[in-house]
Design a protein around this motif. Structure first.
Motif, PDB file in Angstrom:
ATOM      1  N   VAL A 394       9.512   4.520  -2.881  1.00 36.27           N
ATOM      2  CA  VAL A 394       9.686   5.111  -4.209  1.00 36.27           C
ATOM      3  C   VAL A 394       9.803   6.622  -4.059  1.00 36.27           C
ATOM      4  O   VAL A 394       9.030   7.242  -3.309  1.00 36.27           O
ATOM      5  CB  VAL A 394       8.511   4.751  -5.139  1.00 36.27           C
ATOM      6  N   ASP A 395      10.770   7.207  -4.751  1.00 36.34           N
ATOM      7  CA  ASP A 395      10.901   8.665  -4.777  1.00 36.34           C
ATOM      8  C   ASP A 395      11.002   9.111  -6.230  1.00 36.34           C
ATOM      9  O   ASP A 395      11.266   8.310  -7.138  1.00 36.34           O
ATOM     10  CB  ASP A 395      12.129   9.122  -3.981  1.00 36.34           C
ATOM     11  N   ASP A 396      10.775  10.419  -6.460  1.00 38.11           N
ATOM     12  CA  ASP A 396      10.828  10.964  -7.811  1.00 38.11           C
ATOM     13  C   ASP A 396      12.094  11.789  -8.028  1.00 38.11           C
ATOM     14  O   ASP A 396      12.101  12.770  -8.764  1.00 38.11           O
ATOM     15  CB  ASP A 396       9.587  11.820  -8.100  1.00 38.11           C
ATOM     16  N   GLY A 397      13.166  11.383  -7.373  1.00 39.10           N
ATOM     17  CA  GLY A 397      14.425  12.099  -7.502  1.00 39.10           C
ATOM     18  C   GLY A 397      15.197  11.677  -8.736  1.00 39.10           C
ATOM     19  O   GLY A 397      14.665  11.038  -9.655  1.00 39.10           O
ATOM     20  N   PRO A 398      16.492  11.993  -8.767  1.00 39.45           N
ATOM     21  CA  PRO A 398      17.309  11.690  -9.951  1.00 39.45           C
ATOM     22  C   PRO A 398      17.605  10.206 -10.132  1.00 39.45           C
ATOM     23  O   PRO A 398      18.065   9.792 -11.193  1.00 39.45           O
ATOM     24  CB  PRO A 398      18.592  12.481  -9.696  1.00 39.45           C
ATOM     25  N   GLY A 399      17.366   9.401  -9.076  1.00 39.81           N
ATOM     26  CA  GLY A 399      17.667   7.974  -9.177  1.00 39.81           C
ATOM     27  C   GLY A 399      19.136   7.667  -8.948  1.00 39.81           C
ATOM     28  O   GLY A 399      19.946   8.561  -8.671  1.00 39.81           O
ATOM     29  N   HIS A 448      13.188   1.023 -12.886  1.00 39.30           N
ATOM     30  CA  HIS A 448      12.167   2.018 -12.517  1.00 39.30           C
ATOM     31  C   HIS A 448      12.637   3.423 -12.882  1.00 39.30           C
ATOM     32  O   HIS A 448      13.754   3.828 -12.540  1.00 39.30           O
ATOM     33  CB  HIS A 448      11.882   1.939 -11.019  1.00 39.30           C
ATOM     34  N   THR A 449      11.791   4.151 -13.552  1.00 43.78           N
ATOM     35  CA  THR A 449      12.040   5.566 -13.874  1.00 43.78           C
ATOM     36  C   THR A 449      10.718   6.313 -13.826  1.00 43.78           C
ATOM     37  O   THR A 449       9.654   5.729 -14.113  1.00 43.78           O
ATOM     38  CB  THR A 449      12.654   5.716 -15.288  1.00 43.78           C
ATOM     39  N   PRO A 450      10.720   7.603 -13.510  1.00 42.87           N
ATOM     40  CA  PRO A 450      11.889   8.341 -12.996  1.00 42.87           C
ATOM     41  C   PRO A 450      12.081   8.073 -11.513  1.00 42.87           C
ATOM     42  O   PRO A 450      11.195   7.528 -10.846  1.00 42.87           O
ATOM     43  CB  PRO A 450      11.504   9.787 -13.268  1.00 42.87           C
ATOM     44  N   THR A 455      12.952  -2.042  -2.680  1.00 40.34           N
ATOM     45  CA  THR A 455      11.965  -3.005  -2.214  1.00 40.34           C
ATOM     46  C   THR A 455      12.540  -3.790  -1.049  1.00 40.34           C
ATOM     47  O   THR A 455      13.662  -4.324  -1.134  1.00 40.34           O
ATOM     48  CB  THR A 455      11.553  -3.969  -3.340  1.00 40.34           C
ATOM     49  N   ILE A 456      11.760  -3.837   0.012  1.00 36.11           N
ATOM     50  CA  ILE A 456      12.121  -4.629   1.204  1.00 36.11           C
ATOM     51  C   ILE A 456      11.161  -5.807   1.275  1.00 36.11           C
ATOM     52  O   ILE A 456       9.929  -5.622   1.289  1.00 36.11           O
ATOM     53  CB  ILE A 456      12.031  -3.794   2.496  1.00 36.11           C
TER      54      ILE A 456
END
Length: 461
Positions: A394-399, A448-450, A455-456
Motif C-alpha cells: 500500500v502506498d499513499d501516492g496518487p493511485g 482503496h483510497t487514497p 495484493t499478492i
C-alpha cells in the motif's frame, strides 16, 4: 512377408486422393468380380435348363409316336418322322429300336444313351462328342401295361456354350469399363471434396506465419470441415499464444535487465571519469558483480519459468519464507528520503509455495512502483489466510487513474509514459504471470483510497 511390406508401402499412392481412389477401385473390382461370377453362373444354369426343357419337349413329342399298349413296343410312323428321329434313340427296355442316322454304336452319345435307357427314372447327362462338342442327353420313360419304352433325345450344347462365353467376355469388358470410370470419377470426386481442405491448409499456413486474427469458424461448413476448422482454429490460437509469450518473454527480459545493466554502465562511467583508489575500484567491481549476478538470476528465473510452464505447468517449486525476501528487496531499493517503509507481519515465519527467485520477481515490481509513486509512506503487510499467504503493498501516492485500471496488467501499457520514470509497462504483467504460474494471483484494489493497494496471494507452504 517382411520383405513384401516395404515394397507394398513404396507402391502405395502417396496422396490421400490416390489412396481413396485405389480403395474405391479395389472395392469395385471385388464387387464386380463377385457379381460377374454370380451372373455367369446363373446364366449358365439358365441355358442348361433351357436346353433340358427343349430336350424334354422333343422327347414328349417322340413319345406320342411310341405305342406301349400292346405286348410289344411299337414305333408309329408320322409325317414328321425325319425331324423327330434326329438325335433320338428309342428303347424297348434296354433293347434299341431306333437311333439317329448319324450315330454309331461306339460313340460317346450312343453309349450315354444306352446307360440312360438302363436307368429306372428320367435323367439328363452331358458328354463330350467328337471335336470336343458338348452334347446334352435326356431320357423320358414311356410306361405301358406290359412293356416300357425309353426315349432319349440329344442336343448339341455348342451354341449355348458360345452364348455363355459371349456373355462372359461382354461382362468382363463391361467390368473393365466400369472400373475405369469408377477410378476416374472417384479421383475427380475426391479431388473436389479435398479442395476445401487444401484451401484451409494454405490459409492456416499463411495465417500462422503472421499471427493473424482470422479464423475459419464452424458456420457454413459441412460437419467434417467444421471439425477440421475448429481444430485448425485451436492450433492457430496456440501458435499465436506461443508467439505472444515469446514477445512477452523478450519484453520482460529487456525490462528486468535494464536496471542492473544501467547500474553496470553507471559504475563503469563513474570509474573511468577520473583515477580511483583501490578501495573505490573494489567497490565498483562489487557493484558490477552484484548487478551481473542479478542479471543472471533474472534470466534464469524467466527462462526456467517459461520452460517449466511449457513442459510441466504443475511442477511444485518448493516453499520459501516470505519475510526475508521482503527485507532483502527493501534494503536494495533506492528509497527517497521522503518515503518511509513499514513491514507488518502477523508471524515470524510465513512460508509460501514458491521458489525464492520467482518470489522476488513477483514482489519487486510492486515494491518499486509503490516507492516510486508514494508521497510519504509505503506499508507492506503479510499474513496468513485460509490456504494462502496474503501480501498487501500500500502506498499513499496518487493511485491508478480510473480510466487505466482495466489496462493495468496489460504488457507494455503505462498510465503516463511521460511521467519521468523509467519503465516499459512489463513489471506488473510479469508479476501476475509468475504468481499465476504457482497457483497465486496479483490484484489491484480499485476501491482503496487514497493511494494504491496491490495484493499478492500465494499458496501457503
Amino acid at each position: 512377408m517382411k520383405r513384401v511390406r516395404p515394397v507394398l508401402r513404396r507402391l502405395a499412392p502417396r496422396t490421400l486422393r490416390g489412396r481413396l481412389s485405389l480403395v474405391a477401385l479395389t472395392t469395385a473390382a471385388l464387387l464386380m468380380t463377385v457379381l460377374t461370377i454370380v451372373f455367369n453362373a446363373v446364366t449358365d444354369r439358365h441355358l442348361r435348363h433351357q436346353a433340358d426343357d427343349e430336350l424334354r419337349d422333343r422327347a414328349a413329342a417322340v413319345a406320342t409316336t411310341v405305342d406301349t399298349t400292346g405286348p410289344r413296343v411299337r414305333v408309329l410312323e408320322t409325317v414328321n418322322d425325319r425331324l423327330l428321329d434326329a438325335n433320338v434313340w428309342i428303347y424297348a427296355g434296354t433293347r434299341l429300336l431306333e437311333k439317329p442316322p448319324s450315330a454309331t454304336a461306339g460313340d460317346l452319345p450312343a453309349r450315354a444313351a444306352d446307360r440312360l435307357a438302363a436307368r429306372p427314372r428320367d435323367l439328363c447327362v452331358t458328354v463330350q462328342a467328337p471335336a470336343h462338342r458338348p452334347v446334352r442327353l435326356c431320357a423320358r420313360r414311356v410306361p405301358g401295361r406290359r412293356a416300357t419304352a425309353t426315349v432319349v433325345t440329344a442336343l448339341d450344347l455348342t451354341p449355348y456354350r458360345s452364348s455363355a462365353a459371349t456373355l462372359l467376355v461382354g461382362s468382363l469388358v463391361l467390368d473393365a469399363v466400369m472400373l475405369g470410370c469408377t477410378y476416374v470419377l472417384t479421383r475427380l470426386a475426391v479431388g473436389r471434396a479435398l479442395r476445401p481442405v487444401r484451401t484451409m491448409t494454405d490459409q492456416a499456413t499463411q495465417w500462422s506465419a503472421v499471427g493473424s486474427d482470422e479464423r475459419f469458424g464452424t458456420e457454413d461448413h459441412p460437419a467434417e470441415l467444421a471439425r477440421l476448422g475448429a481444430s485448425l482454429d485451436a492450433l492457430l490460437d496456440r501458435i499465436r499464444t506461443v508467439l505472444r509469450h515469446e514477445q512477452q518473454l523478450t519484453g520482460e527480459l529487456s525490462h528486468e535487465l535494464r536496471t542492473p545493466l544501467t547500474r553496470i554502465v553507471m559504475e563503469l562511467d563513474w570509474w573511468r571519469a577520473r583515477p580511483r583508489t583501490d578501495a573505490e575500484t573494489r567497490a565498483a567491481q562489487e557493484v558490477i558483480a552484484e548487478a551481473a549476478q542479478s542479471m543472471r538470476v533474472i534470466c534464469d528465473t524467466l527462462l526456467n519459468d517459461a520452460r517449466e510452464n511449457a513442459l510441466n505447468p504443475a511442477t511444485v517449486p518448493g516453499t520459501t519464507d516470505v519475510l526475508p525476501v521482503l527485507d532483502r528487496l527493501l534494503q536494495h531499493l533506492d528509497l527517497p528520503d521522503r518515503v518511509k517503509t513499514e513491514v507488518e507481519a502477523e508471524a515470524p515465519v510465513l512460508e509460501a509455495v514458491v521458489a525464492p527467485a520467482p518470489l522476488a520477481r513477483i514482489l519487486s515490481p510492486l515494491l518499486t512502483n509503490a516507492v516510486r509513486y508514494a508521497r510519504s509512506r509505503v506499508t507492506v503487510s503479510a499474513r496468513r489466510v485460509p490456504g494462502a499467504v496474503r501480501i498487501d503493498v500500500v502506498d499513499d501516492g496518487p493511485g491508478v487513474p480510473e480510466t487505466f485500471a482495466d489496462d493495468l496488467f496489460q504488457p507494455g501499457r503505462r498510465a503516463d509514459p511521460g511521467d519521468g520514470h523509467d519503465g516499459a509497462g512489463l513489471g506488473l504483467p510479469l508479476a501476475r504471470r509468475l504468481a499465476r504460474a504457482v497457483g497465486g494471483e496479483v490484484s489491484y484494489d480499485a476501491l482503496h483510497t487514497p493511494g494504491a493497494r496491490f495484493t499478492i496471494t500465494l499458496p501457503a507452504g
